[in-house]
Design a protein around this motif. Structure first.
Motif, short mmCIF file in Angstrom:
data_model
loop_
_atom_site.label_atom_id
_atom_site.label_comp_id
_atom_site.label_asym_id
_atom_site.label_seq_id
_atom_site.Cartn_x
_atom_site.Cartn_y
_atom_site.Cartn_z
N VAL A 288 0.83 -1.21 0.00
CA VAL A 288 0.00 0.00 0.00
C VAL A 288 0.87 1.26 0.00
O VAL A 288 2.08 1.19 0.17
N ASN A 289 0.20 2.39 -0.13
CA ASN A 289 0.91 3.66 -0.13
C ASN A 289 1.30 4.07 1.28
O ASN A 289 2.45 4.34 1.57
N ASP A 290 0.29 4.07 2.16
CA ASP A 290 0.54 4.42 3.55
C ASP A 290 0.07 3.28 4.41
O ASP A 290 -1.09 2.88 4.34
N ARG A 291 0.97 2.81 5.20
CA ARG A 291 0.64 1.68 6.05
C ARG A 291 -0.05 2.18 7.30
O ARG A 291 0.37 3.16 7.90
N GLU A 292 -1.16 1.48 7.68
CA GLU A 292 -1.85 1.92 8.90
C GLU A 292 -1.24 1.26 10.12
O GLU A 292 -1.09 1.85 11.17
N ASN A 293 -0.87 -0.02 9.96
CA ASN A 293 -0.31 -0.73 11.12
C ASN A 293 1.18 -0.52 11.18
O ASN A 293 1.84 -0.39 10.16
N SER A 294 1.69 -0.54 12.39
CA SER A 294 3.13 -0.45 12.53
C SER A 294 3.71 -1.86 12.44
O SER A 294 3.14 -2.81 12.95
N ASN A 295 4.82 -2.01 11.73
CA ASN A 295 5.49 -3.30 11.69
C ASN A 295 6.67 -3.28 12.64
O ASN A 295 7.53 -4.14 12.58
N GLY A 296 6.75 -2.28 13.50
CA GLY A 296 7.97 -2.11 14.29
C GLY A 296 8.99 -1.39 13.42
O GLY A 296 8.67 -0.97 12.31
N PRO A 297 10.22 -1.23 13.90
CA PRO A 297 11.17 -0.47 13.10
C PRO A 297 11.51 -1.16 11.78
O PRO A 297 11.78 -0.52 10.78
N VAL A 298 11.46 -2.50 11.79
CA VAL A 298 11.89 -3.23 10.59
C VAL A 298 10.74 -4.07 10.05
O VAL A 298 10.09 -4.80 10.78
N THR A 299 10.50 -3.95 8.74
CA THR A 299 9.44 -4.72 8.10
C THR A 299 10.00 -6.02 7.52
O THR A 299 9.36 -7.06 7.55
N GLY A 300 11.19 -5.94 6.95
CA GLY A 300 11.76 -7.13 6.34
C GLY A 300 13.26 -7.04 6.22
O GLY A 300 13.86 -5.96 6.31
N ILE A 301 13.87 -8.21 6.03
CA ILE A 301 15.32 -8.28 5.88
C ILE A 301 15.59 -9.06 4.59
O ILE A 301 15.05 -10.15 4.40
N ALA A 302 16.41 -8.49 3.73
CA ALA A 302 16.69 -9.16 2.45
C ALA A 302 18.19 -9.27 2.25
O ALA A 302 18.97 -8.55 2.90
N SER A 303 18.59 -10.16 1.39
CA SER A 303 20.02 -10.27 1.10
C SER A 303 20.22 -10.77 -0.32
O SER A 303 19.36 -11.47 -0.86
N ASP A 304 21.32 -10.38 -0.90
CA ASP A 304 21.61 -10.82 -2.27
C ASP A 304 23.11 -10.90 -2.48
O ASP A 304 23.86 -10.06 -1.98
N LYS A 305 23.53 -11.93 -3.23
CA LYS A 305 24.97 -12.07 -3.49
C LYS A 305 25.33 -11.44 -4.84
O LYS A 305 24.47 -10.90 -5.51
N GLY A 306 26.61 -11.62 -5.19
CA GLY A 306 27.02 -11.26 -6.55
C GLY A 306 27.44 -9.81 -6.69
O GLY A 306 27.29 -9.23 -7.76
N PHE A 307 27.98 -9.22 -5.63
CA PHE A 307 28.43 -7.83 -5.72
C PHE A 307 29.94 -7.74 -5.58
O PHE A 307 30.56 -8.64 -5.01
N CYS A 308 30.52 -6.68 -6.09
CA CYS A 308 31.92 -6.41 -5.78
C CYS A 308 32.06 -4.91 -5.53
O CYS A 308 31.15 -4.13 -5.83
N SER A 309 33.18 -4.53 -4.93
CA SER A 309 33.35 -3.11 -4.60
C SER A 309 34.70 -2.61 -5.12
O SER A 309 35.67 -3.37 -5.19
N ILE A 310 34.71 -1.35 -5.49
CA ILE A 310 35.98 -0.70 -5.85
C ILE A 310 36.20 0.39 -4.80
O ILE A 310 35.40 1.34 -4.71
N TYR A 311 37.23 0.22 -4.01
CA TYR A 311 37.52 1.20 -2.96
C TYR A 311 38.63 2.12 -3.46
O TYR A 311 39.65 1.66 -3.97
N ILE A 312 38.43 3.42 -3.36
CA ILE A 312 39.44 4.37 -3.83
C ILE A 312 39.71 5.35 -2.71
O ILE A 312 38.77 5.95 -2.17
#
Ligand code: ASP
Length: 454
Positions: A288-312
């Motif tokens: 929905v656009n505006d949630r009426e119920n509170s889910n607490g501070p966190v609604t969901g936790i997600a994760s995904d692999k396959g990343f790399c980083s370039i640190y400069i």
């Protein structure tokens, strides 16, 4: 009025179609039915779309495709037999498949799209025939006749805005409308498909165009879970979440609902209700656009692999005019798009999807950053996962970062990078991919176990 979309697993057999019929006819508001092609009946099964792709590729390469073709026709044939449909229905479907597979192959991408789209198209015809046999007035509607126009980008088409007004007219059709998902027509009259799993997108476009009250998306899970159920067993179900929360979660691996499908529904403010065909009495999840119920501070936790980083790092980077632009230009010239750029005073990290990088590009990028930007240090790190903690409630809650980083520390997970999204509804941690599962579990325990939802 409602748009109801059924995914491939909801349409994989005659038995599933009986459930679909029951669901649609149990609520007179369910007038517009968007369908995928038949999906898998079991984990070893092959989705119709994948069979079609195999057929098309073999045809292009001049190879024998009789096996795949037989499997394809048998899939539809067995559904038709289970449902006692008249013989001419399956004969017509078989003729349609043969025609499209033997069709014009001068433009390979267009040919492939036409073949792929025939999976949903024939399924919509079959389902309309089934509804009629059951005595319910139902009409198959072709996306071209309905005015669903898309850009000329085979396999990644985008809806053209003028489609919405055209689609509104579908309201005038009497009875139930059965509409094939996954594709539209270009202005030149070619078929173009959305990206894979794109029937969700069709449903959302129809919901927007027709201006329905709800877009119901029927799949094979009771709800959107707060975390990946293959990592944490029996996770908490999410009753309600916002479009923004869903967008952030699907970015990092939540695949219940196609991320591109949120936009049309969101623009029209139409709630999306994710539900289970195999358990239709479960209320599912509302996006929905505006949630009426509170889910607490966190609604969901997600994760995904396959990343790399370039640190400069470079001393006095903050004072140097154009440093970021030049850096991004080097990436652009190597045809690399970036995902995130957390930065400090004298350093910056660019996070990107690893599959865009190869050894040659990496060497070129590193050499150019040293040479053209005179960096002090450049380091590329592979094998990263991103963890996302998502929740609108984070804006008003103090201490979420502390709780998350403490949970990760206690699990022995080193945080490579932290980024608090500018939207303030998400927080991202970069970690080594080998630690992904235990990190997700630790975060879930910290935010959900024993947590009470109001
Ligand atoms: N049949 C298509 C696919 O497998 C589209 C869909 O199911 O939504 O990607």
């Amino acid at each position: 009025m409602k748009v109801v979309k059924f995914g491939g697993s909801s349409l994989a057999s005659g038995e599933q179609l009986e459930k679909v019929y029951g669901i649609v006819t149990s609520d007179p508001e369910r007038k517009f039915v968007v369908v995928s092609a038949p999906g898998k009946r079991s984990s070893e099964d092959i989705k119709v779309t994948d069979l079609l792709i195999a057929c098309a590729e073999k045809r292009i390469n001049g190879e024998d495709l009789s096996n795949e073709l037989k499997m394809l026709i048998d899939r539809y044939g067995s559904i038709a037999t289970e449902l006692n449909l008249p013989a001419d229905v399956i004969k017509q479907i078989e003729a349609d498949f043969l025609q499209v597979i033997d069709g014009d192959r001068s433009n390979k991408e267009r040919y492939l799209d036409a073949v792929k789209a025939s999976g949903e198209d024939n399924n919509a015809k079959l389902i309309a025939a089934y509804f009629q046999v059951m005595g319910t007035k139902a009409t198959y509607v072709n996306p071209k006749d309905a005015g669903l126009f898309v850009s000329d980008e085979p396999g990644n088409a985008q809806v053209l805005p003028e489609s919405y007004d055209q689609l509104y007219k579908l309201r005038d059709i009497e009875g139930i409308v059965i509409f094939p998902g996954f594709f539209g027509f270009t202005k030149d009259g070619h078929i173009a498909t959305f990206s894979r799993s794109g029937s969700d997108i069709t449903g959302s476009i129809l919901a927007n165009g027709i201006k329905v009250n709800v877009y119901e998306n029927f799949t094979d899970v009771d709800a959107v879970f707060s975390v990946n159920p293959t990592i944490v067993s029996n996770p908490k179900e999410i009753k309600e979440l916002t479009y923004r929360e869903m967008r952030e979660l699907s970015y990092a691996g939540f695949s219940v609902f196609h991320d591109e499908a949120l936009i049309p529904a969101f623009r029209a403010g139409i709630p999306v209700n994710v539900r289970n065909t195999n358990n239709p009495s479960a209320p599912g999840t509302f996006i929905v656009n505006d949630r009426e119920n509170s889910n607490g501070p966190v609604t969901g936790i997600a994760s995904d692999k396959g990343f790399c980083s370039i640190y400069i790092s470079k001393y006095l980077m903050n004072r140097e005019l154009g440093f970021g632009r030049k850096l991004l230009q080097i990436l652009e010239e190597n045809e690399i798009s970036y995902e995130h750029i957390p930065s400090g005073i004298d350093d910056i990290t660019v996070i990107l999807r690893e599959n865009q990088m190869d050894e040659e590009k990496e060497a070129n990028i590193v050499a150019r950053i040293y040479g053209e930007l005179q960096a002090d240090k450049v380091e590329v790190e592979h094998g990263l996962s991103l963890l996302m903690i998502v929740g609108e409630g984070m804006r008003h809650n103090v201490g979420t970062t502390a709780r998350a980083s403490q949970a990760l520390a206690e699990a022995g997970v080193n945080i490579e990078m932290i980024n608090q999204g500018s939207s303030e509804v998400s927080m991202m941690f970069g970690i080594k991919a080998v630690h992904e599962k235990k990190a997700v579990q630790a975060l879930y325990n910290a935010f959900f176990v024993g947590a009470v939802t109001v």
